[in-house]
Scaffold this active site. Sequence first.
Site: not given
Ligand SMILES: Cc1ncc(COP(=O)(O)O)c(C=O)c1O
Length: 423
Positions: A191, A219, A250
């Site tokens: 990320s 992502h 996203k």
């Molecule tokens: C790699 C990754 N996994 C999980 C999440 C968690 O997702 P969410 O923002 O939908 O709770 C995110 C984002 O914040 C992320 O970048």
Amino acid sequence: MAGTQIDVFAKVRGHERAEQLRAAREADVLPYFRVLEGPARPVVEMEGAERIMLGSNNYLGLTGDERVMQGARDALDRYGTGLTGSRLLNGTTPLHLELEAEIAQWMGTDDAIVFTTGHQANVGTLGTILAPGDTVVADSGDHASILDGCLLSRSKLRPFRHNRMDKLERTLEKAAGDNGGILVVVDGVFSMEGDVAPLPAICELCERFGARLMVDEAHAAGVLGARGAGTAELLGVEERVDLRMGTFSKSLASCGGFIAGSAEVVEFLRIQSRAFLFTASSVPAAVGAALAALRIIRTDEGRELMARVLENARYLRDGLEERGFAVGAPQPLPGGDAVVTPIVPVLVGDDWKAVFLWRALYDAGVFVNTALHPAVPPGGALLRTSVMATHDRATLDRALAAFASVKDAFEAEHGTLPGPGAH
Ligand SMILES: Cc1ncc(COP(=O)(O)O)c(C=O)c1O
């Protein structure tokens, strides 16, 4: 009995970040909690000025798409503002079921389960499928929600150095000696750095050691692969990945998360996962928007948007490199191609330098994200830029011109920035 002398709130005063935060606030360079005053589009209204948005995860630009907004409105009109309970009791609508069925088709898995957030999808899966006695092997760059799920499970956590297959192999050798089940969990696209996990090598090691594999495609879903099914699709290993996680926050332009996998595991999560059972269902508008976005992604138009976001990423990456910034190299793919994911990190190194550079860009009309330790390793501060399919070239050129225009004055005041090749 005497009471305690220790105030449980003592930790909120004088913690290690307090002084840094105070100084950043005083100098008005705090890059966090900036206020967005309109829709999340390629150019946004923030704090009284227009800024080019290079700090969002709205990769396909669908949050402002009329059809996605209509999907949210229709769901709102039909099912109301909220469901006031969990999926188990009173929070499942036909939209949830349609979304789960379409995600499973899209990912090519038996089944899929929708959680209220992506964070809950990770915590609620890892915390349920792993138990004391199992071992979880996680990349050190994995998202915080993965780590949270691993810790919650009380399984043995064995981290390995980011994307290093020699370290993964050694860690799996040790994990084999733990004598429990083994799950390897990695981000498909990381990320902060935007780099891609070498899934074919990871699959091979998992198969050799009898480990299961889970890939977080937050992502990558809606970005990579011909169907947009993520890194596993792009790298041709869909059949070899046991669990695929994604978010709606996203590319899917909404809020929520999913796990796609075998019917038996998904069904187990439906009846056992506490982050699924003991939280309110996603609001209907969020489900309606995600479903509408997914339907666009699965058409030719979706494929065009995915091609465009990747072209934009490459254009921004190359443009930043030409202007003397340290950006990562395109990621080589099997077959000789290379990909630049929509996350284009600009390495700065020092935390304060990153914060000052962020402010200079903000004043020049460009908003980017700032990643400091612990989001990145110590001394690895970076500005995380990201593009949308809906950025046009003129807007990206303006952003690049802003980067170029702040560089000299910034370096004269704060010292040189890392140059191309420093990543
Ligand atoms: C790699 C990754 N996994 C999980 C999440 C968690 O997702 P969410 O923002 O939908 O709770 C995110 C984002 O914040 C992320 O970048």
